[in-house]
Design a protein around this motif. Structure first.
Motif, PDB file in Angstrom:
ATOM      1  N   MET A   1      -4.747  20.629  11.824  1.00 15.03           N
ATOM      2  CA  MET A   1      -3.837  20.536  10.672  1.00 15.03           C
ATOM      3  C   MET A   1      -3.209  19.148  10.621  1.00 15.03           C
ATOM      4  SD  MET A   1      -0.311  22.668   9.913  1.00 15.03           S
ATOM      5  CE  MET A   1      -1.126  24.251   9.922  1.00 15.03           C
ATOM      6  N   ILE A   2      -3.391  18.456   9.506  1.00 11.36           N
ATOM      7  CA  ILE A   2      -2.757  17.158   9.287  1.00 11.36           C
ATOM      8  C   ILE A   2      -1.638  17.336   8.267  1.00 11.36           C
ATOM      9  CG2 ILE A   2      -3.064  14.811   8.424  1.00 11.36           C
ATOM     10  CD1 ILE A   2      -5.940  14.924   9.449  1.00 11.36           C
ATOM     11  N   VAL A   3      -0.438  16.878   8.627  1.00 14.40           N
ATOM     12  CA  VAL A   3       0.731  17.017   7.765  1.00 14.40           C
ATOM     13  C   VAL A   3       1.173  15.627   7.325  1.00 14.40           C
ATOM     14  CG1 VAL A   3       3.055  17.942   7.535  1.00 14.40           C
ATOM     15  CG2 VAL A   3       1.416  19.067   9.055  1.00 14.40           C
ATOM     16  N   ASP A   4       1.123  15.379   6.036  1.00 13.44           N
ATOM     17  CA  ASP A   4       1.479  14.055   5.493  1.00 13.44           C
ATOM     18  C   ASP A   4       2.819  14.150   4.773  1.00 13.44           C
ATOM     19  OD1 ASP A   4       1.603  11.529   4.404  1.00 13.44           O
ATOM     20  OD2 ASP A   4      -0.505  11.490   3.813  1.00 13.44           O
ATOM     21  N   LEU A   5       3.841  13.601   5.406  1.00 13.39           N
ATOM     22  CA  LEU A   5       5.190  13.604   4.833  1.00 13.39           C
ATOM     23  C   LEU A   5       5.645  12.196   4.473  1.00 13.39           C
ATOM     24  CD1 LEU A   5       6.900  16.203   7.216  1.00 13.39           C
ATOM     25  CD2 LEU A   5       6.251  16.551   4.828  1.00 13.39           C
ATOM     26  N   ARG A   6       4.697  11.297   4.271  1.00 11.22           N
ATOM     27  CA  ARG A   6       5.064   9.918   3.932  1.00 11.22           C
ATOM     28  C   ARG A   6       5.668   9.825   2.538  1.00 11.22           C
ATOM     29  NH1 ARG A   6      -0.409   6.931   4.562  1.00 11.22           N
ATOM     30  NH2 ARG A   6      -1.051   8.930   3.645  1.00 11.22           N
ATOM     31  N   SER A   7       5.165  10.638   1.607  1.00  7.68           N
ATOM     32  CA  SER A   7       5.636  10.556   0.222  1.00  7.68           C
ATOM     33  C   SER A   7       5.176  11.784  -0.542  1.00  7.68           C
ATOM     34  CB  SER A   7       5.092   9.292  -0.459  1.00  7.68           C
ATOM     35  OG  SER A   7       5.478   9.234  -1.821  1.00  7.68           O
ATOM     36  N   ASP A   8       5.828  12.042  -1.672  1.00  2.98           N
ATOM     37  CA  ASP A   8       5.358  13.104  -2.562  1.00  2.98           C
ATOM     38  C   ASP A   8       4.283  12.598  -3.517  1.00  2.98           C
ATOM     39  OD1 ASP A   8       7.161  11.506  -3.895  1.00  2.98           O
ATOM     40  OD2 ASP A   8       8.520  13.123  -4.464  1.00  2.98           O
ATOM     41  N   THR A   9       3.795  11.393  -3.272  1.00  4.48           N
ATOM     42  CA  THR A   9       2.664  10.865  -4.048  1.00  4.48           C
ATOM     43  C   THR A   9       1.319  11.192  -3.415  1.00  4.48           C
ATOM     44  OG1 THR A   9       2.743   8.754  -2.869  1.00  4.48           O
ATOM     45  CG2 THR A   9       4.041   8.925  -4.887  1.00  4.48           C
TER      46      THR A   9
ATOM     47  N   ASN B   1       8.718   2.742  16.206  1.00  2.00           N
ATOM     48  CA  ASN B   1       7.261   2.912  16.288  1.00  2.00           C
ATOM     49  C   ASN B   1       6.873   3.991  17.301  1.00  2.00           C
ATOM     50  OD1 ASN B   1       6.720   0.898  14.371  1.00  2.00           O
ATOM     51  ND2 ASN B   1       6.856  -0.707  15.929  1.00  2.00           N
ATOM     52  N   THR B   2       7.635   4.066  18.395  1.00  2.00           N
ATOM     53  CA  THR B   2       7.369   5.103  19.395  1.00  2.00           C
ATOM     54  C   THR B   2       7.594   6.485  18.802  1.00  2.00           C
ATOM     55  OG1 THR B   2       8.001   3.633  21.206  1.00  2.00           O
ATOM     56  CG2 THR B   2       8.035   5.996  21.653  1.00  2.00           C
ATOM     57  N   PHE B   3       8.676   6.624  18.039  1.00  2.00           N
ATOM     58  CA  PHE B   3       9.000   7.915  17.423  1.00  2.00           C
ATOM     59  C   PHE B   3       7.908   8.332  16.445  1.00  2.00           C
ATOM     60  CE2 PHE B   3      10.981  10.791  14.425  1.00  2.00           C
ATOM     61  CZ  PHE B   3      11.793  11.583  15.230  1.00  2.00           C
TER      62      PHE B   3
ATOM     63  N   ASP C   1       0.652  11.486  16.814  1.00  2.00           N
ATOM     64  CA  ASP C   1      -0.208  12.107  17.820  1.00  2.00           C
ATOM     65  C   ASP C   1      -0.279  13.625  17.635  1.00  2.00           C
ATOM     66  OD1 ASP C   1      -0.727   9.649  18.921  1.00  2.00           O
ATOM     67  OD2 ASP C   1       0.737   9.840  20.537  1.00  2.00           O
ATOM     68  N   LYS C   2       0.734  14.177  16.967  1.00  2.00           N
ATOM     69  CA  LYS C   2       0.761  15.617  16.657  1.00  2.00           C
ATOM     70  C   LYS C   2       0.254  15.884  15.236  1.00  2.00           C
ATOM     71  CE  LYS C   2       3.169  16.796  20.452  1.00  2.00           C
ATOM     72  NZ  LYS C   2       2.684  17.741  21.489  1.00  2.00           N
ATOM     73  N   ASN C   3      -0.353  14.847  14.614  1.00  2.00           N
ATOM     74  CA  ASN C   3      -0.908  14.940  13.254  1.00  2.00           C
ATOM     75  C   ASN C   3       0.173  15.106  12.185  1.00  2.00           C
ATOM     76  OD1 ASN C   3      -3.641  14.603  13.939  1.00  2.00           O
ATOM     77  ND2 ASN C   3      -3.802  16.764  14.507  1.00  2.00           N
TER      78      ASN C   3
ATOM     79  N   TYR D   1       4.973  24.450  11.469  1.00  2.00           N
ATOM     80  CA  TYR D   1       4.430  23.573  12.509  1.00  2.00           C
ATOM     81  C   TYR D   1       5.334  22.359  12.728  1.00  2.00           C
ATOM     82  CZ  TYR D   1       1.321  20.250  14.819  1.00  2.00           C
ATOM     83  OH  TYR D   1       0.793  19.325  15.683  1.00  2.00           O
ATOM     84  N   VAL D   2       5.801  21.755  11.637  1.00  6.33           N
ATOM     85  CA  VAL D   2       6.672  20.574  11.751  1.00  6.33           C
ATOM     86  C   VAL D   2       7.981  20.939  12.452  1.00  6.33           C
ATOM     87  CG1 VAL D   2       8.101  18.961  10.415  1.00  6.33           C
ATOM     88  CG2 VAL D   2       5.700  19.304   9.810  1.00  6.33           C
ATOM     89  N   LEU D   3       8.594  22.045  12.069  1.00  2.00           N
ATOM     90  CA  LEU D   3       9.864  22.439  12.673  1.00  2.00           C
ATOM     91  C   LEU D   3       9.694  22.715  14.167  1.00  2.00           C
ATOM     92  CD1 LEU D   3      11.406  24.808   9.960  1.00  2.00           C
ATOM     93  CD2 LEU D   3      11.851  22.375  10.330  1.00  2.00           C
ATOM     94  N   SER D   4       8.642  23.418  14.547  1.00  2.00           N
ATOM     95  CA  SER D   4       8.424  23.728  15.956  1.00  2.00           C
ATOM     96  C   SER D   4       8.093  22.472  16.749  1.00  2.00           C
ATOM     97  CB  SER D   4       7.304  24.766  16.128  1.00  2.00           C
ATOM     98  OG  SER D   4       6.066  24.271  15.638  1.00  2.00           O
ATOM     99  N   THR D   5       7.339  21.557  16.141  1.00  2.00           N
ATOM    100  CA  THR D   5       6.989  20.306  16.816  1.00  2.00           C
ATOM    101  C   THR D   5       8.226  19.445  17.030  1.00  2.00           C
ATOM    102  OG1 THR D   5       4.777  20.329  15.846  1.00  2.00           O
ATOM    103  CG2 THR D   5       5.564  18.227  16.696  1.00  2.00           C
ATOM    104  N   LEU D   6       9.063  19.344  16.011  1.00  2.00           N
ATOM    105  CA  LEU D   6      10.286  18.552  16.144  1.00  2.00           C
ATOM    106  C   LEU D   6      11.188  19.111  17.242  1.00  2.00           C
ATOM    107  CD1 LEU D   6      11.193  17.858  12.389  1.00  2.00           C
ATOM    108  CD2 LEU D   6      10.440  16.167  14.078  1.00  2.00           C
ATOM    109  N   LYS D   7      11.291  20.428  17.290  1.00  2.00           N
ATOM    110  CA  LYS D   7      12.169  21.049  18.280  1.00  2.00           C
ATOM    111  C   LYS D   7      11.718  20.808  19.713  1.00  2.00           C
ATOM    112  CE  LYS D   7      13.732  24.743  15.170  1.00  2.00           C
ATOM    113  NZ  LYS D   7      13.607  26.179  14.802  1.00  2.00           N
ATOM    114  N   SER D   8      10.418  20.599  19.885  1.00  2.00           N
ATOM    115  CA  SER D   8       9.876  20.391  21.242  1.00  2.00           C
ATOM    116  C   SER D   8       9.606  18.929  21.554  1.00  2.00           C
ATOM    117  CB  SER D   8       8.589  21.189  21.416  1.00  2.00           C
ATOM    118  OG  SER D   8       7.590  20.756  20.483  1.00  2.00           O
ATOM    119  N   LEU D   9       9.901  18.039  20.618  1.00  2.00           N
ATOM    120  CA  LEU D   9       9.570  16.615  20.768  1.00  2.00           C
ATOM    121  C   LEU D   9      10.451  15.973  21.834  1.00  2.00           C
ATOM    122  CD1 LEU D   9       7.594  14.589  19.324  1.00  2.00           C
ATOM    123  CD2 LEU D   9       9.579  13.845  18.006  1.00  2.00           C
ATOM    124  N   THR D  10       9.858  15.156  22.671  1.00  2.00           N
ATOM    125  CA  THR D  10      10.598  14.390  23.675  1.00  2.00           C
ATOM    126  C   THR D  10      10.246  12.918  23.525  1.00  2.00           C
ATOM    127  OG1 THR D  10       8.839  14.740  25.312  1.00  2.00           O
ATOM    128  CG2 THR D  10      10.699  16.294  25.314  1.00  2.00           C
ATOM    129  N   ILE D  11      11.248  12.066  23.647  1.00  2.00           N
ATOM    130  CA  ILE D  11      11.052  10.615  23.536  1.00  2.00           C
ATOM    131  C   ILE D  11      11.420   9.967  24.861  1.00  2.00           C
ATOM    132  CG2 ILE D  11      11.734   8.505  22.341  1.00  2.00           C
ATOM    133  CD1 ILE D  11      10.183  10.390  20.577  1.00  2.00           C
TER     134      ILE D  11
END
Length: 340
Positions: free
Chosen positions: A1-9, A294-296, A302-304, A330-340
């Motif tokens: 699954m690829i999630v593109d949240l760069r723009s509504d375009t 850039n790291t973020f 890396d999580k698509n 998927y985005v909400l669960s990924t954000l909640k588990s994200l570590t920097i």
């Protein structure tokens, strides 16, 4: 699954939209003979209560045409420092119309009538003549913020008193209308010209429309020609616009809710300094000092999950028609588990 949240375009036409496009009746629009785009233009003019509407291949071209219609070379446009016409239209105001921008230091892309009064140049030969006030609703760089309509009306009075044109960059006006429960005709009564985008929240592949009264719009098609924007069998794109008006406005509420969900999760991160208030479908947030942008973004990539950096530690996510419920979970669960 690829999630593109760069723009509504980044949306692609739905099957229903494609069906409408492929069955469109078309003609040569340079001769004014494309029946489908004529229906679209007439419909939007009626919806806003304005005299005339003209289809454009892009919102930037529609805005640039409006500036050209309102001004003469050497004059000045008042706009916010975050405005799209200043930041993201490649210097077109100066290149195409020979005008400069008087930038207001507003709040999230919005300013007050009093600030407009202060920005108007004195009536002296050694100042550039102030000719136009431009506002953007919702504000892109301001995080999808919606203007207070009463302030828009107050600015109209300032424009009347000082003989200034008044243009709305309504690229995401549909989001503002859904969120604020305002009407199109309210905007049509206030502004001299309005550009509306069909290829952002409404999901069309291409297209914006410029609206205005007959007097100012009589040269719009000539300016569009000068800019290289006249088209032939454009009804295929006009049909996409008609489909979007019928099917894709009210559903914008879903995008707004998902953006607010994302904002809540981001607000709980210790590495995030600030999340801008979220009204519509744009989420802008700022990382703490020392956290590499850039790291973020790479961690998410890396999580698509693709988002966009705005510089200075600020990042943006935009929800849209093609951002599904499954993607959202998927985005909400990924954000909640994200570590920097």
């Amino acid at each position: 699954m690829i999630v593109d949240l760069r723009s509504d375009t980044v949306t692609k036409p739905s099957q229903g939209m494609l069906n409408a496009m492929m069955s469109a009746k078309v003609g040569d629009d340079v001769f004014g003979e494309d029946p489908t785009v004529n229906v679209l233009q007439n419909r939007l003019a009626t919806m806003f209560g304005m005299d005339s509407a003209l289809f454009f291949p892009s919102g930037s071209m529609a805005n640039q045409t409006a500036i050209k219609l309102h001004t003469n070379p050497g004059e000045q446009v008042i706009c916010d420092k975050y405005s799209h016409i200043y930041n993201y239209e490649a210097g077109g105001a100066s290149f195409n119309s020979g005008v400069s921008c008087k930038l207001i230091d507003g709040n999230r892309g919005m300013f007050t009538a009093d600030q407009v009064v202060e920005a108007i140049n004195p009536d002296a030969f050694y100042y550039s003549k102030t000719s136009l006030v431009e506002v953007e609703n919702t504000t892109n760089k301001g995080g999808g913020a919606c203007w207070n309509f009463e302030e828009i009306q107050k600015i109209r009075l300032v424009c009347n008193k000082n003989n200034l044109g008044y243009h709305l960059d309504g690229a995401r006006i549909w989001n503002a209308l859904v969120e604020k429960k305002e009407t199109l005709k309210q905007y049509g009564e206030v502004f001299d010209t309005i550009s509306v985008c069909l290829s952002k929240g409404l999901g069309c592949p291409i297209g914006s429309v410029l609206l205005g009264n007959k007097t100012i719009m009589k040269d719009a098609i000539r300016i569009r020609k000068v800019f290289g924007g006249n088209m032939r069998q454009v009804g295929y794109l006009g049909a996409a616009g008609l489909y979007a008006l019928d099917n894709n406005i009210e559903r914008l509420k879903e995008d707004h809710k998902k953006a607010k969900d994302i904002g809540k999760v981001l607000s709980s991160f210790s590495i995030i300094k600030k999340v801008e208030p979220i009204e519509t479908n744009i989420v802008i947030f700022e990382l703490n000092a020392g956290i590499d942008e850039n790291t973020f973004t790479k961690k998410l990539k890396d999580k698509n999950i693709h988002i966009i950096g705005m510089g200075g530690g600020k990042l943006r996510m935009v929800t849209h028609l093609d951002y599904t419920n499954a993607m959202h979970d998927y985005v909400l669960s990924t954000l909640k588990s994200l570590t920097i």
